[in-house]
Scaffold this motif. Structure first.
Motif, PDB file in Angstrom:
ATOM      1  N   ARG A  13     -19.110  28.559  19.103  1.00  0.00           N
ATOM      2  CA  ARG A  13     -20.295  29.625  19.011  1.00  0.00           C
ATOM      3  C   ARG A  13     -20.926  30.149  20.395  1.00  0.00           C
ATOM      4  N   LYS A  14     -21.310  28.537  21.289  1.00  0.00           N
ATOM      5  CA  LYS A  14     -21.124  28.680  22.449  1.00  0.00           C
ATOM      6  C   LYS A  14     -20.449  29.705  23.888  1.00  0.00           C
ATOM      7  N   ILE A  15     -19.244  29.310  22.943  1.00  0.00           N
ATOM      8  CA  ILE A  15     -17.741  30.672  24.316  1.00  0.00           C
ATOM      9  C   ILE A  15     -18.517  31.806  23.642  1.00  0.00           C
ATOM     10  N   ASP A  16     -18.957  32.408  22.555  1.00  0.00           N
ATOM     11  CA  ASP A  16     -18.841  33.062  21.974  1.00  0.00           C
ATOM     12  C   ASP A  16     -20.112  33.863  22.720  1.00  0.00           C
ATOM     13  N   LEU A  17     -21.579  33.378  22.415  1.00  0.00           N
ATOM     14  CA  LEU A  17     -22.637  33.636  23.545  1.00  0.00           C
ATOM     15  C   LEU A  17     -22.252  34.132  25.085  1.00  0.00           C
ATOM     16  N   ILE A  18     -21.026  32.832  25.823  1.00  0.00           N
ATOM     17  CA  ILE A  18     -20.452  32.692  27.183  1.00  0.00           C
ATOM     18  C   ILE A  18     -19.582  34.762  27.665  1.00  0.00           C
ATOM     19  N   ASN A  19     -19.346  34.527  26.129  1.00  0.00           N
ATOM     20  CA  ASN A  19     -18.020  35.594  26.670  1.00  0.00           C
ATOM     21  C   ASN A  19     -18.918  37.260  26.503  1.00  0.00           C
ATOM     22  N   THR A  20     -20.094  37.280  25.821  1.00  0.00           N
ATOM     23  CA  THR A  20     -21.015  38.296  25.625  1.00  0.00           C
ATOM     24  C   THR A  20     -21.404  38.399  26.582  1.00  0.00           C
ATOM     25  N   GLY A  21     -21.972  37.307  27.868  1.00  0.00           N
ATOM     26  CA  GLY A  21     -23.007  37.505  28.820  1.00  0.00           C
ATOM     27  C   GLY A  21     -21.678  38.198  30.237  1.00  0.00           C
ATOM     28  N   LEU A  22     -20.837  36.941  29.972  1.00  0.00           N
ATOM     29  CA  LEU A  22     -20.159  37.547  31.062  1.00  0.00           C
ATOM     30  C   LEU A  22     -19.480  39.526  31.575  1.00  0.00           C
ATOM     31  N   SER A  23     -19.588  39.738  30.097  1.00  0.00           N
ATOM     32  CA  SER A  23     -18.782  41.091  30.491  1.00  0.00           C
ATOM     33  C   SER A  23     -20.384  42.232  30.210  1.00  0.00           C
ATOM     34  N   LYS A  24     -20.935  41.563  30.407  1.00  0.00           N
ATOM     35  CA  LYS A  24     -22.530  42.462  30.372  1.00  0.00           C
ATOM     36  C   LYS A  24     -23.124  42.466  32.426  1.00  0.00           C
ATOM     37  N   LYS A  25     -22.818  41.367  33.010  1.00  0.00           N
ATOM     38  CA  LYS A  25     -23.728  40.623  34.273  1.00  0.00           C
ATOM     39  C   LYS A  25     -22.677  40.157  34.713  1.00  0.00           C
ATOM     40  N   ASN A  26     -23.250  40.002  36.934  1.00  0.00           N
ATOM     41  CA  ASN A  26     -22.628  39.429  37.327  1.00  0.00           C
ATOM     42  C   ASN A  26     -23.917  37.903  37.158  1.00  0.00           C
ATOM     43  N   SER A  27     -23.129  36.520  36.431  1.00  0.00           N
ATOM     44  CA  SER A  27     -24.446  36.059  36.779  1.00  0.00           C
ATOM     45  C   SER A  27     -23.364  34.547  36.888  1.00  0.00           C
ATOM     46  N   ASN A  28     -23.926  33.065  36.802  1.00  0.00           N
ATOM     47  CA  ASN A  28     -23.745  32.372  35.722  1.00  0.00           C
ATOM     48  C   ASN A  28     -24.175  31.836  34.616  1.00  0.00           C
ATOM     49  N   PHE A  29     -22.864  31.133  33.812  1.00  0.00           N
ATOM     50  CA  PHE A  29     -22.835  30.673  32.269  1.00  0.00           C
ATOM     51  C   PHE A  29     -22.355  29.187  32.612  1.00  0.00           C
ATOM     52  N   ARG A  30     -22.846  28.241  32.012  1.00  0.00           N
ATOM     53  CA  ARG A  30     -22.136  26.767  31.201  1.00  0.00           C
ATOM     54  C   ARG A  30     -22.562  27.000  30.023  1.00  0.00           C
ATOM     55  N   THR A  31     -21.787  25.973  29.811  1.00  0.00           N
ATOM     56  CA  THR A  31     -22.050  24.765  28.894  1.00  0.00           C
ATOM     57  C   THR A  31     -22.211  23.328  29.387  1.00  0.00           C
ATOM     58  N   HIS A  32     -22.471  22.871  28.497  1.00  0.00           N
ATOM     59  CA  HIS A  32     -22.837  21.291  29.151  1.00  0.00           C
ATOM     60  C   HIS A  32     -21.563  20.749  29.975  1.00  0.00           C
ATOM     61  N   SER A  33     -20.525  21.269  29.776  1.00  0.00           N
ATOM     62  CA  SER A  33     -19.419  19.960  30.643  1.00  0.00           C
ATOM     63  C   SER A  33     -18.836  21.301  31.868  1.00  0.00           C
ATOM     64  N   THR A  34     -18.816  22.342  31.597  1.00  0.00           N
ATOM     65  CA  THR A  34     -17.989  24.018  32.079  1.00  0.00           C
ATOM     66  C   THR A  34     -19.136  25.545  32.691  1.00  0.00           C
TER      67      THR A  34
END
Length: 320
Positions: free
Chosen positions: A284-305
């Protein structure tokens, strides 16, 4: 596959590398599958010069659980197989489902291996177990990843999970056990029809037509999964522009054109890579990150990555 020592060692050799004087563990429930595996591994370890320990988990689900664990331990000891009983400490008056008990048992076995520097954990799952898992996941609507069910080798938090009997049927395992005069304990919960797995197991064992159809469907899905992995690997080869031990750089334009399911799978693979497969990942977290990566230049993170989206590239690396 006909189960005998020669065929068993062939399956282990397919799995691959063991270091010199390897320490290996085997989960033993007391049923015929795990008892047979413990005896075969004991013979294999003696010939190879490895150290083997059988781990028995007392799940405390029934009044007889402690006594059964002791009986299994005594039986293995009489047959010169080193063993240890581990207990599941669950909260009193709190009911546990078969699935929770199964997950807790795996966690106890896995933690013991990690804490004792054992990197090879053998489990006695067989073909019928895999077929049951496939049917249950298909009913639940699992995707192609879930329908792949269990593999003969997996790595979970630096421990190799090894299942050398996945090509053996339950029938062949029991035949081997009887031929070699092995003793096992019958778990009454396996016949409790209030559990979905027990119902599926009953149909597999008693309805030939059902088993034939399910087996054919399972084997077809295995072939599809092989094609699926080839497709994922092909995308990875086009996608990765730079790679080191703990950092991966990928082509953002190519990544953003991938189907959602493929993109998420690739992010999971690359996240595990930068952590040397020693991490749990929530889709679920990776799904949200995937959505964000395709939309804008920014840093996204999980608790470890960290997933750094910059211009035409995405960098993936662990948080230090």
């Amino acid at each position: 596959m006909l189960l005998n020592y020669n065929n068993f060692t062939t399956e282990i050799n397919k799995i691959g590398f063991f270091e010199n004087k390897a320490k290996i563990a085997v989960g033993v429930s007391g049923g015929p599958d795990s008892i047979v595996l413990a005896f075969l591994l004991s013979k294999f370890a003696k010939i190879k010069g490895y150290t083997v320990i059988a781990l028995i988990v007392n799940h405390n689900l029934r009044l007889e659980s402690s006594q059964e664990a002791k009986e299994v331990s005594d039986y293995l000891t009489r047959n010169k197989i080193n063993n240890k009983v581990l207990s599941w400490r669950r909260k009193k008056n709190k009911k546990a489902s078969q699935e929770k008990a199964r997950n807790a048992r795996f966690e106890i076995l896995h933690n013991y291996c990690k804490n004792n520097n054992i990197i090879h954990l053998f489990l006695g799952h067989h073909f019928d177990d895999n077929l049951e898992t496939f049917i249950l996941r298909k009913i639940a609507g699992s995707d192609i990843e879930g329908l792949n069910s269990m593999n003969s080798e997996a790595i979970f938090e630096k421990v190799r999970i090894l299942r050398p009997m996945l090509n053996c049927t339950k029938e062949s395992i029991i035949r081997f056990a009887k031929k070699n005069n092995l003793q096992w304990i019958k778990d009454p919960s396996n016949e409790n029809m209030s559990y979905s797995r027990s119902k599926i197991r009953y149909e597999i064992e008693n309805t030939l037509k059902f088993k034939k159809i399910a087996k054919k469907d399972f084997e077809n899905k295995k072939l599809i999964y092989i094609d699926y992995l080839s497709m994922i690997n092909r995308h990875l080869s086009y996608l990765i522009t730079k790679i080191t031990n703990n950092k991966v750089e990928i082509n953002k334009n190519y990544f953003c054109k991938l189907p959602k399911g493929v993109a998420i799978k690739i992010l999971v693979i690359l996240t595990k890579y930068v952590h040397n497969n020693s991490i749990r990942i929530k889709n679920r977290k990776i799904d949200l990150i995937n959505t964000g990566l395709s939309k804008k230049n920014s840093n996204f993170r999980t608790h470890s990555t960290i997933f750094a989206s910059i211009s035409n590239k995405i960098d993936i690396y662990p948080i230090k």
